[in-house]
Write a protein that holds these residues in place. Sequence first.
Motif, PDB file in Angstrom:
ATOM      1  N   LYS A 254      12.843 -32.412  11.412  1.00 62.53           N
ATOM      2  CA  LYS A 254      12.487 -32.218  10.007  1.00 62.53           C
ATOM      3  C   LYS A 254      12.806 -30.810   9.521  1.00 62.53           C
ATOM      4  O   LYS A 254      12.809 -30.549   8.317  1.00 62.53           O
ATOM      5  CB  LYS A 254      10.990 -32.502   9.807  1.00 62.53           C
ATOM      6  CG  LYS A 254      10.573 -33.951  10.043  1.00 62.53           C
ATOM      7  CD  LYS A 254       9.071 -34.112   9.890  1.00 62.53           C
ATOM      8  CE  LYS A 254       8.599 -35.498  10.299  1.00 62.53           C
ATOM      9  NZ  LYS A 254       9.082 -36.557   9.405  1.00 62.53           N
ATOM     10  N   ASN A 257      18.674 -29.608   7.904  1.00 58.67           N
ATOM     11  CA  ASN A 257      19.230 -30.365   6.787  1.00 58.67           C
ATOM     12  C   ASN A 257      20.173 -31.459   7.306  1.00 58.67           C
ATOM     13  O   ASN A 257      21.374 -31.462   7.022  1.00 58.67           O
ATOM     14  CB  ASN A 257      19.961 -29.428   5.826  1.00 58.67           C
ATOM     15  CG  ASN A 257      20.259 -30.110   4.500  1.00 58.67           C
ATOM     16  OD1 ASN A 257      19.447 -30.880   3.999  1.00 58.67           O
ATOM     17  ND2 ASN A 257      21.428 -29.859   3.945  1.00 58.67           N
ATOM     18  N   ALA A 290      17.160 -31.856   2.976  1.00 61.22           N
ATOM     19  CA  ALA A 290      16.502 -31.472   1.726  1.00 61.22           C
ATOM     20  C   ALA A 290      17.269 -31.891   0.488  1.00 61.22           C
ATOM     21  O   ALA A 290      16.679 -32.269  -0.514  1.00 61.22           O
ATOM     22  CB  ALA A 290      16.275 -29.956   1.710  1.00 61.22           C
ATOM     23  N   ARG A 426       4.256 -26.786  10.305  1.00 58.23           N
ATOM     24  CA  ARG A 426       5.128 -27.072   9.158  1.00 58.23           C
ATOM     25  C   ARG A 426       5.949 -25.856   8.737  1.00 58.23           C
ATOM     26  O   ARG A 426       6.800 -25.977   7.868  1.00 58.23           O
ATOM     27  CB  ARG A 426       4.288 -27.534   7.965  1.00 58.23           C
ATOM     28  CG  ARG A 426       3.506 -28.809   8.174  1.00 58.23           C
ATOM     29  CD  ARG A 426       2.934 -29.293   6.848  1.00 58.23           C
ATOM     30  NE  ARG A 426       2.141 -28.253   6.209  1.00 58.23           N
ATOM     31  CZ  ARG A 426       1.930 -28.173   4.902  1.00 58.23           C
ATOM     32  NH1 ARG A 426       2.464 -29.081   4.103  1.00 58.23           N
ATOM     33  NH2 ARG A 426       1.176 -27.204   4.383  1.00 58.23           N
ATOM     34  N   ARG A 430      10.360 -25.069   6.007  1.00 54.56           N
ATOM     35  CA  ARG A 430      10.783 -24.344   4.821  1.00 54.56           C
ATOM     36  C   ARG A 430      12.224 -23.862   4.925  1.00 54.56           C
ATOM     37  O   ARG A 430      12.787 -23.351   3.950  1.00 54.56           O
ATOM     38  CB  ARG A 430       9.856 -23.149   4.575  1.00 54.56           C
ATOM     39  CG  ARG A 430       9.980 -22.052   5.621  1.00 54.56           C
ATOM     40  CD  ARG A 430       8.888 -21.015   5.521  1.00 54.56           C
ATOM     41  NE  ARG A 430       8.894 -20.314   4.263  1.00 54.56           N
ATOM     42  CZ  ARG A 430       9.650 -19.249   3.998  1.00 54.56           C
ATOM     43  NH1 ARG A 430      10.483 -18.791   4.910  1.00 54.56           N
ATOM     44  NH2 ARG A 430       9.575 -18.645   2.831  1.00 54.56           N
ATOM     45  N   THR A 432      14.915 -25.711   5.540  1.00 53.93           N
ATOM     46  CA  THR A 432      15.937 -26.734   5.319  1.00 53.93           C
ATOM     47  C   THR A 432      16.857 -26.363   4.164  1.00 53.93           C
ATOM     48  O   THR A 432      17.913 -26.975   3.999  1.00 53.93           O
ATOM     49  CB  THR A 432      15.291 -28.105   5.021  1.00 53.93           C
ATOM     50  OG1 THR A 432      14.359 -27.965   3.949  1.00 53.93           O
ATOM     51  CG2 THR A 432      14.560 -28.631   6.244  1.00 53.93           C
ATOM     52  N   LEU A 464       7.501 -25.691   0.251  1.00 57.30           N
ATOM     53  CA  LEU A 464       7.751 -27.108   0.538  1.00 57.30           C
ATOM     54  C   LEU A 464       7.769 -27.935  -0.740  1.00 57.30           C
ATOM     55  O   LEU A 464       8.526 -28.911  -0.855  1.00 57.30           O
ATOM     56  CB  LEU A 464       6.694 -27.634   1.508  1.00 57.30           C
ATOM     57  CG  LEU A 464       6.680 -26.990   2.903  1.00 57.30           C
ATOM     58  CD1 LEU A 464       5.611 -27.624   3.778  1.00 57.30           C
ATOM     59  CD2 LEU A 464       8.048 -27.105   3.562  1.00 57.30           C
ATOM     60  N   GLU A 465       6.962 -27.558  -1.709  1.00 53.66           N
ATOM     61  CA  GLU A 465       6.986 -28.243  -3.004  1.00 53.66           C
ATOM     62  C   GLU A 465       8.343 -28.064  -3.675  1.00 53.66           C
ATOM     63  O   GLU A 465       8.897 -29.009  -4.252  1.00 53.66           O
ATOM     64  CB  GLU A 465       5.878 -27.692  -3.898  1.00 53.66           C
ATOM     65  CG  GLU A 465       5.814 -28.346  -5.284  1.00 53.66           C
ATOM     66  CD  GLU A 465       4.758 -27.712  -6.168  1.00 53.66           C
ATOM     67  OE1 GLU A 465       4.906 -27.768  -7.403  1.00 53.66           O
ATOM     68  OE2 GLU A 465       3.780 -27.145  -5.617  1.00 53.66           O
ATOM     69  N   ILE A 467      11.239 -27.408  -2.132  1.00 51.36           N
ATOM     70  CA  ILE A 467      12.262 -28.112  -1.364  1.00 51.36           C
ATOM     71  C   ILE A 467      12.225 -29.605  -1.633  1.00 51.36           C
ATOM     72  O   ILE A 467      13.270 -30.248  -1.830  1.00 51.36           O
ATOM     73  CB  ILE A 467      12.061 -27.836   0.139  1.00 51.36           C
ATOM     74  CG1 ILE A 467      12.381 -26.368   0.454  1.00 51.36           C
ATOM     75  CG2 ILE A 467      12.922 -28.761   0.992  1.00 51.36           C
ATOM     76  CD1 ILE A 467      12.003 -25.947   1.856  1.00 51.36           C
ATOM     77  N   ASN A 468      11.041 -30.182  -1.667  1.00 51.94           N
ATOM     78  CA  ASN A 468      10.920 -31.640  -1.821  1.00 51.94           C
ATOM     79  C   ASN A 468      11.162 -32.112  -3.243  1.00 51.94           C
ATOM     80  O   ASN A 468      11.426 -33.293  -3.466  1.00 51.94           O
ATOM     81  CB  ASN A 468       9.522 -32.091  -1.370  1.00 51.94           C
ATOM     82  CG  ASN A 468       9.306 -31.880   0.112  1.00 51.94           C
ATOM     83  OD1 ASN A 468      10.236 -31.965   0.909  1.00 51.94           O
ATOM     84  ND2 ASN A 468       8.069 -31.588   0.505  1.00 51.94           N
ATOM     85  N   GLY A 469      11.086 -31.205  -4.221  1.00 54.24           N
ATOM     86  CA  GLY A 469      11.298 -31.609  -5.618  1.00 54.24           C
ATOM     87  C   GLY A 469      12.350 -30.786  -6.312  1.00 54.24           C
ATOM     88  O   GLY A 469      12.183 -30.419  -7.481  1.00 54.24           O
ATOM     89  N   TRP A 470      13.461 -30.499  -5.587  1.00 56.18           N
ATOM     90  CA  TRP A 470      14.482 -29.627  -6.172  1.00 56.18           C
ATOM     91  C   TRP A 470      15.130 -30.258  -7.396  1.00 56.18           C
ATOM     92  O   TRP A 470      15.500 -31.425  -7.403  1.00 56.18           O
ATOM     93  CB  TRP A 470      15.565 -29.292  -5.157  1.00 56.18           C
ATOM     94  CG  TRP A 470      16.598 -28.362  -5.751  1.00 56.18           C
ATOM     95  CD1 TRP A 470      16.539 -27.004  -5.790  1.00 56.18           C
ATOM     96  CD2 TRP A 470      17.806 -28.729  -6.432  1.00 56.18           C
ATOM     97  NE1 TRP A 470      17.633 -26.493  -6.443  1.00 56.18           N
ATOM     98  CE2 TRP A 470      18.425 -27.532  -6.858  1.00 56.18           C
ATOM     99  CE3 TRP A 470      18.408 -29.943  -6.746  1.00 56.18           C
ATOM    100  CZ2 TRP A 470      19.633 -27.521  -7.554  1.00 56.18           C
ATOM    101  CZ3 TRP A 470      19.605 -29.937  -7.446  1.00 56.18           C
ATOM    102  CH2 TRP A 470      20.208 -28.734  -7.829  1.00 56.18           C
TER     103      TRP A 470
END
Length: 492
Positions: A254, A257, A290, A426, A430, A432, A464-465, A467-470
């Motif tokens: 995880k 990339n 990502a 975790r 960060r 990725t 992380l927010e 990265i996950n919602g780019w």
Amino acid sequence: MVTRNRATGCAGCHCVDERDELGAARLNVVNQDLRARQVQAPRVVVSRAALRIAMYFALFLCDCAAIRCGFEIGVSLRGWKWLAPNGVELGWLILPIHFVLGLRNGAYSHIALESANESIRRALSAFMMATCAISLLVLFQYAGPLVSRLAFGAAILCTLLFIIIARSLFMLCFLWGRTDGLVGRLVIIDGVDPGSVAAYSNGDPVFDAGAAGIIPDLADPQALRTVAEVVAPYDRVIVATTPDRQYAWAMLLKAYNVTGEILIEGRTMLGALAVDDYHGHDTVVVARGAMSLPNRAKKRLSDLVISGVALIVLAPLFLLVAIAIKLDSPGPVLFAQTRVGRGNKWFRILKFRSMLVEQADQSGARSAARDDDRITRVGRFIRRTSIDELPQLINVLMGTMSIVGPRPHALGSLAGDKPFWEVTERYWLRHTLKPGITGLAQVRGFRGATDKQSDLEKRLQSDLEYINGWRMWRDVTIMVGTLRVIVHPRAF
């Protein structure tokens, strides 16, 4: 020289407390381990990502040819003016809209390279949506009577036919017989018989992690770096390992990339995203990467434009700061420090030197304090105004950083008395994306010293927010928001 290791400032990591030699000692151990253990990754002759980009461009050329041929037929029926109510032929207006919509619906994606039916369907869908958009524009401009229904209808029908023909020929000529869709695959084995995997790997490279001495340990930065070098050339990584190590490998994958998968026998719980197949054997997908390749291309293009323009505009300021640094104290103008970048690879971050050379802190173990005697007079000013971070535009141009992304940390970084990666497993996720000059955590005010573990956790949550919602628009808002935190009370 910049010795700010633990904070993640958009315009600098300006920390307030002092650290003992713990961080430096840890970094020395890591560096010794690196020299003692050099692992060669399986070689990839040609970058499959570069090949895919070339194929996407070729697909776009096929679509361009189809649209132009279709509208040339329409023009030949009634004349050019009957397809150009405002002086611009409708085919030229449809073309860029078709391209943008094609990017969004996957007409230029790996799916379009793996399936002829999907390639044609997505291209036809993009063209029809673009045609509808232009038709509505013509209607609202009351230009409908100026357009020949015969010519426009013929152009649309011919274009649809030509797209089918062009994409079919493309698949036949360039991708016939390819089953991987130009996706690079790597098999990592750990604790299992290499022969059992090689029997069905179908020629895909196999990397024996156990023989290389690699253990999937998120508390070992060197292991993460070594795995990063191994998986970097590939898109899909399948790990065959013993059940007791499946969770560790799932968490490790995880952090990169790539599409990460665990080869399984029976049922398992690894936080799987999907179930897939590898030459007849079940796998669970535990990581997707990502960003898609088109999104990475858009982000990279914006980085090149912004950093290139900024370096030209700020060249006089760079010169003045360089002169001031040289006049203030002996030593180089720039300071380079090892940081953790995308895919947990290490890189050298560039900053204007703001401290005395003889008191350099390459490990980042000691943070800057408000009245730090290592900081020069010029250094104090450029740190307070975040000017010392401007050379990172060179990192962006070189491709090791981005304008927006999680701030990079030094390996000696501490949250309280713990290294960052020991606070939460975790932490490595960060990485990725490429690290950024600024980021979501910085515009939210999460910068300065990480005196407590919660200081790191807040920043990690924002990273992380992001990265996950780019989204490209979010990058724009972050860059605008950075302007109000360039000068910060905790920047010194």
